[in-house]
Design a protein around this motif. Sequence first.
Motif, mmCIF file in Angstrom:
data_model
loop_
_atom_site.group_PDB
_atom_site.id
_atom_site.type_symbol
_atom_site.label_atom_id
_atom_site.label_comp_id
_atom_site.label_asym_id
_atom_site.label_seq_id
_atom_site.Cartn_x
_atom_site.Cartn_y
_atom_site.Cartn_z
ATOM 1 N N MET A 1 0.852 -1.183 0.000
ATOM 2 C CA MET A 1 0.000 0.000 0.000
ATOM 3 C C MET A 1 0.894 1.241 0.000
ATOM 4 S SD MET A 1 -3.243 -1.281 0.387
ATOM 5 C CE MET A 1 -4.263 -0.045 1.078
ATOM 6 N N TYR A 2 0.388 2.288 -0.632
ATOM 7 C CA TYR A 2 1.169 3.505 -0.803
ATOM 8 C C TYR A 2 0.478 4.690 -0.130
ATOM 9 C CZ TYR A 2 3.492 0.667 -4.315
ATOM 10 O OH TYR A 2 4.184 -0.339 -4.959
ATOM 11 N N ASN A 3 1.301 5.628 0.360
ATOM 12 C CA ASN A 3 0.779 6.819 1.036
ATOM 13 C C ASN A 3 0.508 7.978 0.096
ATOM 14 O OD1 ASN A 3 0.813 5.834 3.734
ATOM 15 N ND2 ASN A 3 3.044 5.975 3.669
ATOM 16 N N LYS A 4 1.314 8.100 -0.958
ATOM 17 C CA LYS A 4 1.138 9.210 -1.895
ATOM 18 C C LYS A 4 1.366 8.674 -3.309
ATOM 19 C CE LYS A 4 2.326 13.271 -0.581
ATOM 20 N NZ LYS A 4 3.093 14.473 -0.213
ATOM 21 N N ILE A 5 0.326 8.736 -4.120
ATOM 22 C CA ILE A 5 0.367 8.200 -5.476
ATOM 23 C C ILE A 5 0.157 9.323 -6.472
ATOM 24 C CG2 ILE A 5 -0.756 6.673 -7.134
ATOM 25 C CD1 ILE A 5 -1.556 4.878 -4.784
ATOM 26 N N ILE A 6 1.001 9.348 -7.492
ATOM 27 C CA ILE A 6 0.833 10.284 -8.598
ATOM 28 C C ILE A 6 0.245 9.525 -9.775
ATOM 29 C CG2 ILE A 6 2.054 11.651 -10.353
ATOM 30 C CD1 ILE A 6 3.890 12.655 -8.204
ATOM 31 N N ILE A 7 -0.845 10.061 -10.314
ATOM 32 C CA ILE A 7 -1.389 9.551 -11.569
ATOM 33 C C ILE A 7 -0.847 10.456 -12.660
ATOM 34 C CG2 ILE A 7 -3.454 9.206 -12.968
ATOM 35 C CD1 ILE A 7 -5.011 8.719 -10.374
ATOM 36 N N ALA A 8 0.001 9.907 -13.526
ATOM 37 C CA ALA A 8 0.545 10.676 -14.643
ATOM 38 C C ALA A 8 -0.526 10.711 -15.714
ATOM 39 C CB ALA A 8 1.823 10.017 -15.155
ATOM 40 N N SER A 9 -1.177 11.835 -15.845
ATOM 41 C CA SER A 9 -2.354 11.960 -16.696
ATOM 42 C C SER A 9 -2.006 12.520 -18.062
ATOM 43 C CB SER A 9 -3.369 12.879 -16.015
ATOM 44 O OG SER A 9 -4.449 13.122 -16.867
ATOM 45 N N ALA A 10 -2.214 11.703 -19.082
ATOM 46 C CA ALA A 10 -2.138 12.181 -20.465
ATOM 47 C C ALA A 10 -3.589 12.358 -20.900
ATOM 48 C CB ALA A 10 -1.415 11.179 -21.345
ATOM 49 N N LEU A 11 -4.001 13.568 -21.108
ATOM 50 C CA LEU A 11 -5.415 13.855 -21.337
ATOM 51 C C LEU A 11 -5.936 13.311 -22.661
ATOM 52 C CD1 LEU A 11 -5.497 17.466 -19.879
ATOM 53 C CD2 LEU A 11 -6.340 15.359 -18.822
ATOM 54 N N ASP A 12 -5.035 12.925 -23.560
ATOM 55 C CA ASP A 12 -5.463 12.398 -24.839
ATOM 56 C C ASP A 12 -5.523 10.869 -24.853
ATOM 57 O OD1 ASP A 12 -2.734 12.122 -24.606
ATOM 58 O OD2 ASP A 12 -2.330 12.483 -26.726
ATOM 59 N N GLN A 13 -5.304 10.241 -23.707
ATOM 60 C CA GLN A 13 -5.344 8.783 -23.615
ATOM 61 C C GLN A 13 -6.509 8.389 -22.717
ATOM 62 O OE1 GLN A 13 -1.883 6.695 -23.828
ATOM 63 N NE2 GLN A 13 -1.092 8.185 -25.263
ATOM 64 N N GLY A 14 -6.920 7.155 -22.783
ATOM 65 C CA GLY A 14 -8.114 6.724 -22.060
ATOM 66 C C GLY A 14 -7.849 5.942 -20.793
ATOM 67 N N PHE A 15 -6.856 6.339 -19.996
ATOM 68 C CA PHE A 15 -6.496 5.578 -18.812
ATOM 69 C C PHE A 15 -7.017 6.176 -17.501
ATOM 70 C CE2 PHE A 15 -3.059 4.345 -21.751
ATOM 71 C CZ PHE A 15 -3.183 2.965 -21.665
ATOM 72 N N ALA A 16 -7.663 7.306 -17.546
ATOM 73 C CA ALA A 16 -7.990 8.036 -16.315
ATOM 74 C C ALA A 16 -8.799 7.205 -15.325
ATOM 75 C CB ALA A 16 -8.710 9.338 -16.632
ATOM 76 N N GLN A 17 -9.883 6.612 -15.748
ATOM 77 C CA GLN A 17 -10.736 5.869 -14.815
ATOM 78 C C GLN A 17 -10.023 4.644 -14.250
ATOM 79 O OE1 GLN A 17 -13.529 6.989 -13.454
ATOM 80 N NE2 GLN A 17 -13.066 8.809 -14.666
ATOM 81 N N ARG A 18 -9.311 3.927 -15.100
ATOM 82 C CA ARG A 18 -8.541 2.764 -14.613
ATOM 83 C C ARG A 18 -7.449 3.205 -13.655
ATOM 84 N NH1 ARG A 18 -6.051 -0.209 -19.067
ATOM 85 N NH2 ARG A 18 -5.112 -1.410 -17.392
ATOM 86 N N ALA A 19 -6.821 4.338 -13.952
ATOM 87 C CA ALA A 19 -5.757 4.850 -13.080
ATOM 88 C C ALA A 19 -6.323 5.238 -11.715
ATOM 89 C CB ALA A 19 -5.059 6.034 -13.728
ATOM 90 N N ILE A 20 -7.478 5.881 -11.693
ATOM 91 C CA ILE A 20 -8.114 6.264 -10.431
ATOM 92 C C ILE A 20 -8.477 5.010 -9.631
ATOM 93 C CG2 ILE A 20 -10.165 7.312 -9.380
ATOM 94 C CD1 ILE A 20 -10.136 9.309 -11.770
ATOM 95 N N GLN A 21 -9.090 4.032 -10.289
ATOM 96 C CA GLN A 21 -9.467 2.794 -9.601
ATOM 97 C C GLN A 21 -8.236 2.087 -9.035
ATOM 98 O OE1 GLN A 21 -11.534 0.743 -12.724
ATOM 99 N NE2 GLN A 21 -13.475 1.773 -12.307
ATOM 100 N N THR A 22 -7.174 2.024 -9.826
ATOM 101 C CA THR A 22 -5.942 1.381 -9.384
ATOM 102 C C THR A 22 -5.343 2.129 -8.205
ATOM 103 O OG1 THR A 22 -5.529 0.584 -11.634
ATOM 104 C CG2 THR A 22 -3.649 0.618 -10.123
ATOM 105 N N ALA A 23 -5.311 3.449 -8.297
ATOM 106 C CA ALA A 23 -4.754 4.258 -7.203
ATOM 107 C C ALA A 23 -5.533 4.035 -5.915
ATOM 108 C CB ALA A 23 -4.755 5.735 -7.587
ATOM 109 N N LYS A 24 -6.838 3.985 -5.997
ATOM 110 C CA LYS A 24 -7.657 3.803 -4.796
ATOM 111 C C LYS A 24 -7.441 2.425 -4.176
ATOM 112 C CE LYS A 24 -11.096 7.297 -5.698
ATOM 113 N NZ LYS A 24 -12.506 7.625 -5.909
ATOM 114 N N ILE A 25 -7.177 1.427 -4.995
ATOM 115 C CA ILE A 25 -6.886 0.087 -4.475
ATOM 116 C C ILE A 25 -5.533 0.073 -3.770
ATOM 117 C CG2 ILE A 25 -6.306 -2.287 -5.155
ATOM 118 C CD1 ILE A 25 -8.455 -1.940 -7.408
ATOM 119 N N LEU A 26 -4.553 0.761 -4.337
ATOM 120 C CA LEU A 26 -3.191 0.745 -3.812
ATOM 121 C C LEU A 26 -2.948 1.741 -2.676
ATOM 122 C CD1 LEU A 26 -1.234 0.518 -7.200
ATOM 123 C CD2 LEU A 26 -1.697 -1.340 -5.576
#
Length: 134
Positions: A1-26
């Motif tokens: 488990m992690y205390n501080k997670i950065i989601i590297a957001s490329a606004l032209d790619q479709g990873f945002a929702q998966r990245a948020i879900q993954t971050a919340k799990i971790l």
Amino acid sequence: MYNKIIIASALDQGFAQRAIQTAKILLTDNGKIIALHVVEPVNNVVQSFVSEEAKSQGHKTIQEMMSDRFGDDQHIESVILSGHPGSIIPAHAKMVGADCIIVGSHKPGLEDFFLGSTSSRIVRHASCSVHVLR
């Protein structure tokens, strides 16, 4: 488990929702998520033809896109930086004490074979764990 997670957001790619879900799990219970978008510099020749108004409008558009993607979640802080993502993202992660970066990967093209993709640069330069989404 992690205390501080950065989601590297490329606004032209479709990873945002998966990245948020993954971050919340971790993420630990009291952890923090930072959604980070890096605006790449414009070529000097092109930059001379771009007005300050257009630059300002572009920044405003990016802020709106970040708000649309991450603004509904009060546990996610949005940050916009300028520079080259492959070096800015690991440097910012180190500066804020992040212990994980979540980044999306796309199928590499020929230019990626020679130059390396942003996600591979982040993996090489990060001083923390990196979770790559495919």
